[in-house]
Design a protein around this motif. Structure first.
Motif, short mmCIF file in Angstrom:
data_model
loop_
_atom_site.label_atom_id
_atom_site.label_comp_id
_atom_site.label_asym_id
_atom_site.label_seq_id
_atom_site.Cartn_x
_atom_site.Cartn_y
_atom_site.Cartn_z
N LYS A 60 0.86 -1.31 0.51
CA LYS A 60 -0.06 0.15 -0.55
C LYS A 60 0.85 1.22 -0.08
N GLU A 61 1.74 1.04 0.68
CA GLU A 61 2.92 1.79 1.05
C GLU A 61 3.23 2.95 -0.76
N LYS A 64 1.26 4.38 -2.88
CA LYS A 64 1.60 5.43 -3.03
C LYS A 64 2.46 5.96 -3.06
N ARG A 65 3.46 5.84 -2.94
CA ARG A 65 4.44 6.60 -3.90
C ARG A 65 4.67 6.81 -5.94
#
Length: 89
Positions: A60-61, A64-65
């Motif tokens: 998920k992280e 986002k990037r």
């Protein structure tokens, strides 16, 4: 409270570590401490991806990037093949 730790190194290792510490404008002690912390953090990060919840949070992280859309694989293969054909690869 700080404690003193003695580290046994051969001359070549000591010279390489000291040279790198100087390049980074650090004392040898500071450089060794930072290197040790980095190893611990890297190990913790790898270990944290072993359970499904942490793995989902990691992806998920990453999402986002990322910006834009991932290229189509067929298009990428064509670009690679074209590069080989024209000598660009």
């Amino acid at each position: 409270m700080s404690i003193r730790v003695q580290v046994i190194l051969n001359e070549k290792e000591a010279a390489r570590f000291k040279a790198q510490a100087q390049k980074e404008s650090k004392s040898l002690s500071s450089w060794l401490r930072d290197a040790g912390k980095k190893v611990l953090n890297d190990t913790k990060r790898r270990d944290s991806l072993k359970d499904p919840t942490s793995l989902k949070a990691f992806f998920k992280e990453c999402e986002k990037r990322e910006e834009g859309k991932e290229p189509d694989w067929e298009e990428q293969k064509q670009l690679i093949l074209e590069g080989y054909r024209t000598g660009g690869g």
